[in-house]
Design a protein around this motif. Structure first.
Motif, PDB file in Angstrom:
ATOM      1  N   PHE A 147     -12.507  24.845  24.513  1.00 18.34           N
ATOM      2  CA  PHE A 147     -11.542  24.284  25.448  1.00 18.34           C
ATOM      3  C   PHE A 147     -12.207  23.564  26.612  1.00 18.34           C
ATOM      4  CE2 PHE A 147      -8.691  24.598  29.143  1.00 18.34           C
ATOM      5  CZ  PHE A 147      -7.614  23.890  28.638  1.00 18.34           C
ATOM      6  N   PHE A 148     -13.196  24.174  27.252  1.00 16.00           N
ATOM      7  CA  PHE A 148     -13.833  23.539  28.407  1.00 16.00           C
ATOM      8  C   PHE A 148     -14.454  22.185  28.065  1.00 16.00           C
ATOM      9  CE2 PHE A 148     -14.397  27.898  30.612  1.00 16.00           C
ATOM     10  CZ  PHE A 148     -13.170  27.753  31.228  1.00 16.00           C
ATOM     11  N   PRO A 149     -15.243  22.062  26.972  1.00 18.38           N
ATOM     12  CA  PRO A 149     -15.789  20.728  26.646  1.00 18.38           C
ATOM     13  C   PRO A 149     -14.699  19.701  26.333  1.00 18.38           C
ATOM     14  CG  PRO A 149     -17.017  22.454  25.521  1.00 18.38           C
ATOM     15  CD  PRO A 149     -15.818  23.113  26.115  1.00 18.38           C
ATOM     16  N   SER A 150     -13.635  20.117  25.646  1.00 11.87           N
ATOM     17  CA  SER A 150     -12.554  19.170  25.349  1.00 11.87           C
ATOM     18  C   SER A 150     -11.829  18.747  26.616  1.00 11.87           C
ATOM     19  CB  SER A 150     -11.561  19.799  24.375  1.00 11.87           C
ATOM     20  OG  SER A 150     -12.174  20.112  23.142  1.00 11.87           O
ATOM     21  N   LEU A 151     -11.681  19.670  27.549  1.00  7.88           N
ATOM     22  CA  LEU A 151     -10.962  19.364  28.779  1.00  7.88           C
ATOM     23  C   LEU A 151     -11.716  18.355  29.634  1.00  7.88           C
ATOM     24  CD1 LEU A 151      -8.424  20.219  30.479  1.00  7.88           C
ATOM     25  CD2 LEU A 151      -9.957  21.800  31.671  1.00  7.88           C
TER      26      LEU A 151
ATOM     27  N   SER B  67      -7.204  22.954  22.437  1.00  5.36           N
ATOM     28  CA  SER B  67      -8.458  22.223  22.675  1.00  5.36           C
ATOM     29  C   SER B  67      -8.436  20.862  21.995  1.00  5.36           C
ATOM     30  CB  SER B  67      -9.647  23.046  22.172  1.00  5.36           C
ATOM     31  OG  SER B  67      -9.722  24.291  22.838  1.00  5.36           O
ATOM     32  N   LYS B  68      -7.874  20.800  20.797  1.00  4.59           N
ATOM     33  CA  LYS B  68      -7.754  19.511  20.107  1.00  4.59           C
ATOM     34  C   LYS B  68      -6.791  18.596  20.853  1.00  4.59           C
ATOM     35  CE  LYS B  68      -8.732  21.453  15.531  1.00  4.59           C
ATOM     36  NZ  LYS B  68      -8.197  21.699  14.166  1.00  4.59           N
ATOM     37  N   ALA B  69      -5.710  19.177  21.374  1.00  6.54           N
ATOM     38  CA  ALA B  69      -4.754  18.367  22.139  1.00  6.54           C
ATOM     39  C   ALA B  69      -5.349  17.891  23.456  1.00  6.54           C
ATOM     40  CB  ALA B  69      -3.488  19.167  22.396  1.00  6.54           C
ATOM     41  N   ALA B  70      -6.297  18.659  24.004  1.00  2.71           N
ATOM     42  CA  ALA B  70      -6.893  18.297  25.293  1.00  2.71           C
ATOM     43  C   ALA B  70      -7.707  17.017  25.220  1.00  2.71           C
ATOM     44  CB  ALA B  70      -7.776  19.448  25.797  1.00  2.71           C
TER      45      ALA B  70
ATOM     46  N   LEU C 287     -11.780  35.250  21.642  1.00  3.86           N
ATOM     47  CA  LEU C 287     -10.964  34.369  22.479  1.00  3.86           C
ATOM     48  C   LEU C 287     -11.794  33.749  23.594  1.00  3.86           C
ATOM     49  CD1 LEU C 287      -8.203  33.226  23.292  1.00  3.86           C
ATOM     50  CD2 LEU C 287      -7.794  35.337  24.577  1.00  3.86           C
ATOM     51  N   GLN C 288     -12.670  34.546  24.197  1.00  3.67           N
ATOM     52  CA  GLN C 288     -13.523  34.032  25.255  1.00  3.67           C
ATOM     53  C   GLN C 288     -14.462  32.951  24.730  1.00  3.67           C
ATOM     54  OE1 GLN C 288     -13.730  33.915  28.304  1.00  3.67           O
ATOM     55  NE2 GLN C 288     -15.788  33.093  28.564  1.00  3.67           N
ATOM     56  N   HIS C 289     -14.997  33.136  23.528  1.00  7.41           N
ATOM     57  CA  HIS C 289     -15.860  32.113  22.931  1.00  7.41           C
ATOM     58  C   HIS C 289     -15.083  30.816  22.697  1.00  7.41           C
ATOM     59  CE1 HIS C 289     -19.111  34.798  22.788  1.00  7.41           C
ATOM     60  NE2 HIS C 289     -18.830  35.438  21.658  1.00  7.41           N
ATOM     61  N   ALA C 290     -13.830  30.939  22.255  1.00  9.14           N
ATOM     62  CA  ALA C 290     -13.022  29.735  22.012  1.00  9.14           C
ATOM     63  C   ALA C 290     -12.771  28.985  23.307  1.00  9.14           C
ATOM     64  CB  ALA C 290     -11.703  30.131  21.348  1.00  9.14           C
ATOM     65  N   ILE C 291     -12.513  29.719  24.386  1.00  9.35           N
ATOM     66  CA  ILE C 291     -12.273  29.074  25.677  1.00  9.35           C
ATOM     67  C   ILE C 291     -13.526  28.363  26.173  1.00  9.35           C
ATOM     68  CG2 ILE C 291     -11.709  29.482  28.098  1.00  9.35           C
ATOM     69  CD1 ILE C 291      -9.943  31.800  27.181  1.00  9.35           C
ATOM     70  N   SER C 292     -14.666  29.050  26.108  1.00  6.04           N
ATOM     71  CA  SER C 292     -15.912  28.494  26.655  1.00  6.04           C
ATOM     72  C   SER C 292     -16.480  27.372  25.803  1.00  6.04           C
ATOM     73  CB  SER C 292     -16.953  29.615  26.804  1.00  6.04           C
ATOM     74  OG  SER C 292     -16.511  30.601  27.714  1.00  6.04           O
ATOM     75  N   ASP C 293     -16.445  27.560  24.483  1.00  6.55           N
ATOM     76  CA  ASP C 293     -17.137  26.623  23.596  1.00  6.55           C
ATOM     77  C   ASP C 293     -16.260  25.493  23.087  1.00  6.55           C
ATOM     78  OD1 ASP C 293     -19.255  28.355  23.923  1.00  6.55           O
ATOM     79  OD2 ASP C 293     -18.857  29.455  22.067  1.00  6.55           O
TER      80      ASP C 293
END
Length: 451
Positions: free
Chosen positions: A279-283, A232-235, A271-277
């Motif tokens: 990764f998606f905003p960073s992407l 997410s940081k890299a995104a 893991l689901q929380h990390a993806i939603s909260d």
């Protein structure tokens, strides 16, 4: 040679040696050993997981070529011509060379098949008059049975293995038993230095008590959550590369574990929380609504991003794997004889049924999600669906083919796809001076943004 004669190795090895390209063989092996543990661990059975000394490089090459001549005749001449001379390793800044006289060459496409037929006679000699179940994948061997029977199997392996170039290391091996039998197991194998445990990793899965499996999954999910945080940081600076990492690599890791470990859906909540909260905003470079998060968890052909909710896929993945690999797992346990065609048929049927069920479920979710968006965004989403404009999301960002997009290009593509305001959009049009929106940037005839 691998394409033309590889099926010969699968036919001759069956489930005795699974490193032959047999589809879903690892999953079947994990299911078989897990079933045996659940059924017989309370009766005093043990599960010995062997670690061998650099087996691929130590295998006796002469014996291996002879076994290939007998067991894999259509490829034996090619293997002989490949390995008749010593493989030469050239070292930089020196005139010295290292010659490989034993083992198989790393990088050889036939190396795994070659190794499989090389150790097959050893496997069969161990299985004669046996009261145990053994499972082999390349140099990873395992044996399940009464502790006394496992002891005899291990002693025979230590005795016969060196002739084939297989040197077992008991001090690095693990014996999995039920907790009430740990003291008995330690006394039985104390002279060999084998580690006794209530669970251990096995071929990418896990075998052991329910508590051990739960802790194993917890550690795996913590690791994946940390990976998603880093991606997410890299995104922020490389969204396309981060997206490919998620869909082509990371997601595949936990999808495999979900196929071989039962009742693990709840452990994926962090893991689901990390993806939603995260990764998606960073992407996308901005705030993501709840409706958008639900949409992104759909396949790309249904206007999603193909990053699925791991808490929703675990049960279905495990069920499909059990159905598709039943022929392999039952053959490993010795319940039925292995039939290759029957395995391929059952695996294909299970996967087709799984794909159909997931497609139906995804379509229902899409139709339930889309009314929550405005009419304009609904039209944009249906355009992505009906126009089949999602292929660009599935390609790797290869620079040689000019598939790599800049962060702005990638995020602008997502903004157009989902009718969002592109990040870093100037407040006014540089051509006519009016307020700049996504639609105006595409329509203005005076600005420089049309192209």
């Amino acid at each position: 040679m691998a394409l033309v004669t590889g099926r010969d190795v699968q036919d001759v090895c069956g489930v005795e040696q699974l490193a032959t390209g047999l589809k879903a063989s690892i999953e079947g092996a994990i299911h078989a050993m897990t079933d045996l543990y659940n059924e017989f661990a309370s009766d005093g059975w043990g599960f010995l997981l062997i670690d061998a000394v650099n087996a691929f490089n130590m295998i006796n090459r002469t014996t291996a070529l002879w076994n290939a001549r007998v067991l894999w005749p259509r490829c034996s001449r090619f293997l002989f011509n490949t390995y008749r001379g010593y493989s030469m390793l050239i070292l930089r800044d020196t005139k010295e060379c290292i010659y490989s006289k034993e083992g198989v060459t790393q990088g050889d496409p036939l190396s795994m098949f070659f190794y499989a037929v090389a150790v097959l006679p050893l496997i069969r000699s161990l299985a004669s008059n046996s009261n145990f179940v053994q499972c082999w994948y390349a140099d990873d061997s395992a044996c399940a049975g009464k502790l006394s029977q496992i002891r005899l199997w291990l002693e025979k392996l230590i005795q016969l293995g060196p002739a084939y170039g297989y040197f077992a290391e008991p001090t690095k091996s693990v014996l999995v038993v039920a907790p009430q039998f740990e003291d008995v197991a330690k006394n039985c194998f104390k002279d060999l230095g084998i580690t006794v445990s209530s669970g251990h990793r096995f071929l990418g899965g896990v075998i052991g008590t329910r508590e051990y499996c739960r802790n194993f999954m917890k550690q795996k999910v913590e690791y994946w959550t940390e990976c998603v945080t880093k991606v997410s940081k890299a995104a922020v600076r490389a969204p396309q590369a981060a997206f490919s990492t998620m869909t082509k690599s990371l997601q595949c890791e936990w999808e495999f574990v979900q196929r071989v470990v039962p009742d693990c859906d709840e452990t994926f909540i962090p893991l689901q929380h990390a993806i939603s909260d995260q990764f998606f905003p960073s992407l996308l470079g901005g705030v993501v609504t709840v409706e958008e998060k639900r949409l992104f968890q759909l396949p790309t052909y249904l206007a999603g991003l193909g990053i699925y909710d791991p808490t929703k896929t675990a049960v279905h993945a495990y069920k499909t794997s059990r159905q598709g690999t039943a022929t392999v797992s039952e053959a490993i346990k010795g319940v039925t004889a292995f039939q290759h065609e029957q395995h391929l048929e059952s695996l294909t049927t299970a996967r087709k049924m799984s794909t159909k069920a997931k497609e139906d479920d995804f379509i229902l979710k899409f139709e339930s999600i889309i009314p929550s968006f405005s009419p304009d965004r609904q039209r944009a989403l249906r355009r992505s669906l009906n126009g089949k404009t999602s292929t660009w999301l599935n390609v790797l960002p290869l620079q040689n083919y000019h598939f790599d997009l800049s962060p702005l290009q990638f995020r602008d593509g997502l903004a157009i796809r989902y009718l969002r305001d592109p990040p870093c959009l100037p407040p006014k049009c540089d051509g006519c001076g009016t307020a700049l929106t996504l639609q105006h940037a595409l329509d203005c005839k005076k600005g420089g943004l049309v192209i």
